[in-house]
Design an enzyme around this catalytic site. Structure first.
Site, mmCIF file in Angstrom:
data_model
loop_
_atom_site.group_PDB
_atom_site.id
_atom_site.type_symbol
_atom_site.label_atom_id
_atom_site.label_comp_id
_atom_site.label_asym_id
_atom_site.label_seq_id
_atom_site.Cartn_x
_atom_site.Cartn_y
_atom_site.Cartn_z
ATOM 1 C CG HIS A 88 -29.049 -1.318 0.351
ATOM 2 N ND1 HIS A 88 -27.134 -0.204 0.530
ATOM 3 C CD2 HIS A 88 -29.656 -0.550 0.665
ATOM 4 C CE1 HIS A 88 -28.063 0.995 0.787
ATOM 5 N NE2 HIS A 88 -29.463 0.693 1.082
ATOM 6 C CB SER B 200 -39.837 -9.962 7.981
ATOM 7 O OG SER B 200 -39.176 -9.081 7.627
HETATM 8 C C1 LIG Z 1 -29.868 -3.669 4.250
HETATM 9 C C2 LIG Z 1 -29.503 -2.905 4.303
HETATM 10 N N1 LIG Z 1 -28.373 -2.551 4.549
HETATM 11 C C3 LIG Z 1 -27.699 -1.192 4.358
HETATM 12 C C4 LIG Z 1 -28.404 -0.077 3.884
HETATM 13 C C5 LIG Z 1 -27.817 1.409 3.435
HETATM 14 O O1 LIG Z 1 -28.436 2.152 4.763
HETATM 15 P P1 LIG Z 1 -27.717 3.879 5.109
HETATM 16 O O2 LIG Z 1 -28.228 4.066 3.556
HETATM 17 O O3 LIG Z 1 -28.152 4.286 5.603
HETATM 18 O O4 LIG Z 1 -26.402 3.754 4.237
HETATM 19 C C6 LIG Z 1 -29.794 -0.392 3.711
HETATM 20 C C7 LIG Z 1 -30.613 0.660 3.866
HETATM 21 O O5 LIG Z 1 -31.663 0.893 3.803
HETATM 22 C C8 LIG Z 1 -30.879 -1.620 4.281
HETATM 23 O O6 LIG Z 1 -32.039 -2.045 4.245
#
Ligand SMILES: Cc1ncc(COP(=O)(O)O)c(C=O)c1O
Length: 364
Positions: A116, A317
């Site tokens: 991410h 998924s």
């Molecule tokens: C795999 C993954 N990790 C982390 C996040 C981050 O989340 P947040 O937007 O709640 O900070 C997301 C958000 O889409 C995500 O898809």
């Protein structure tokens, strides 16, 4: 414009878009009206939920129950767990990587190209040495590249950032393979943080999950609350081992609390929301929700394919990956595009009927 008019207009807009909410992994099927009376108080969960605080209007007790619940889902005994309800996935990831750094200050963070976007940002903020590892075409980490990269940095501890459900394709890194690599290279100092924003709420509810959890190697995990659980306020849960948390604690006299969380003042309503969702639905309720979401995802792949669109998804998924559709379809269904692909995510509001409409628009 009058306040009432502004609010009515905004509500109408949100309501309309909520009917076309197919690209982001948020469960919109919830009803927390029973919690509305708590909006009348100034509640604040400042400080460590496992310690007292001078700020008595808190929901720490309920927050501890939420942490225990998520710890058990991640296969960690509740009495060995520490954690808190975060503002979302990003804060949970930052907490996990911060913990890794406190335990291994000279460690190198390995994360995949498909991590991410919060991960590179967090690594900049924390000023941690890091190396991005190639991903395979389907979004899973490239194990050969990981092996080779760790092999030439064997003198420093490994902090591995596992994708347990990548953002774009829902890929789950095989942490069994990652542990085998660490064993093979005789790496003794390592830490594994799992970004399980979405799949952390899927894998505990399926019959044949990919390896996940503390018994499989996690040292910390971040799971989103506003994604699969569903919440009007963004939130998440960060869980780690109690013994680690003690290593970063600082006592703060002003709030009479132990400062173990990243934020100071913290939302006291979001723990209530998460607790309430599990109280009302139960584990069986979430198991049924997940099963139906996966069935709809399978249906979506089949419908796209029948129209000549090569949609696919990973095992377990609900992220259905499609070639980037026309801009009108992206706009209308709030799809999340990246380069040549986009995805729909079959959250509970994305019914088979909605899938049919989306497929029609994407095929147009
Ligand atoms: C795999 C993954 N990790 C982390 C996040 C981050 O989340 P947040 O937007 O709640 O900070 C997301 C958000 O889409 C995500 O898809």
């Amino acid at each position: 414009m009058q306040v009432e008019t502004r609010l009515a207009a905004l509500r109408e807009d949100i309501e309309a878009w909520s009917r076309q909410f197919a690209g982001y992994p948020c469960n919109l099927n919830f009803d927390y009206t029973e919690l509305l009376p708590f909006m009348r108080y100034c509640m604040n969960n400042v400080g460590d939920p496992f310690h007292d605080s001078n700020f008595r209007t808190n929901s720490h007790e309920i927050e501890r129950e939420v942490v225990a619940l998520f710890a058990r889902m991640m296969r960690l005994d509740a009495d060995k767990a520490w954690g808190y309800v975060t503002s979302g996935g990003t804060e949970g990831n930052m907490y996990g990587l911060y913990m890794g750094r406190e335990l291994f200050p000279n460690g190198v963070v390995y994360f995949s190209q498909d991590a991410h976007y919060s991960i590179p940002k967090i690594l900049r903020v924390l000023n941690m040495r890091n190396i991005m590892i190639r991903s395979q075409d389907d979004g899973e980490i490239d194990y050969e590249d990981l092996y080779e990269t760790i092999r030439i940095h064997r003198d420093v501890p490994v902090i591995f950032m596992a994708n347990i459900g990548s953002t774009m394709t829902g890929a789950v890194d095989d942490i069994g393979k990652v542990r085998a690599i660490l064993r093979d290279l005789a790496v003794t100092n390592s830490y594994m943080h799992a970004d399980a924003a979405l799949s952390g709420m899927i894998l505990p509810f399926v019959d044949d999950p990919q390896p996940y959890g503390f018994d499989a190697g996690f040292d910390s995990v971040a799971i989103s609350g506003h994604k699969l659980v569903g919440s009007p306020l963004p939130c998440g849960v960060a869980v780690t081992k109690r013994e680690y948390a003690a290593a970063v604690a600082r006592s703060i006299e002003y709030v009479g609390a132990l400062d173990t969380t990243l934020s100071g003042s913290r939302n006291a309503l979001t723990p209530l929301i998460l607790w309430y969702a599990f109280e009302r639905r139960g584990m069986d309720g979430f198991r049924a929700i997940v099963a139906e979401m996966l069935a709809v995802a399978a249906y979506a792949v089949e419908r796209f394919n029948s129209r000549g669109i090569p949609a696919w998804r990973h095992k377990n998924s609900v992220t259905v990956v499609i070639p980037r559709p026309p801009p009108e379809a992206i706009y209308k269904w709030m799809l999340a595009p990246q380069d040549r692909i986009a995805h729909i995510i079959t959250m509970p509001q994305v019914t088979r009927e909605l899938v049919d409409e989306i497929v029609d628009d994407c095929a147009a």
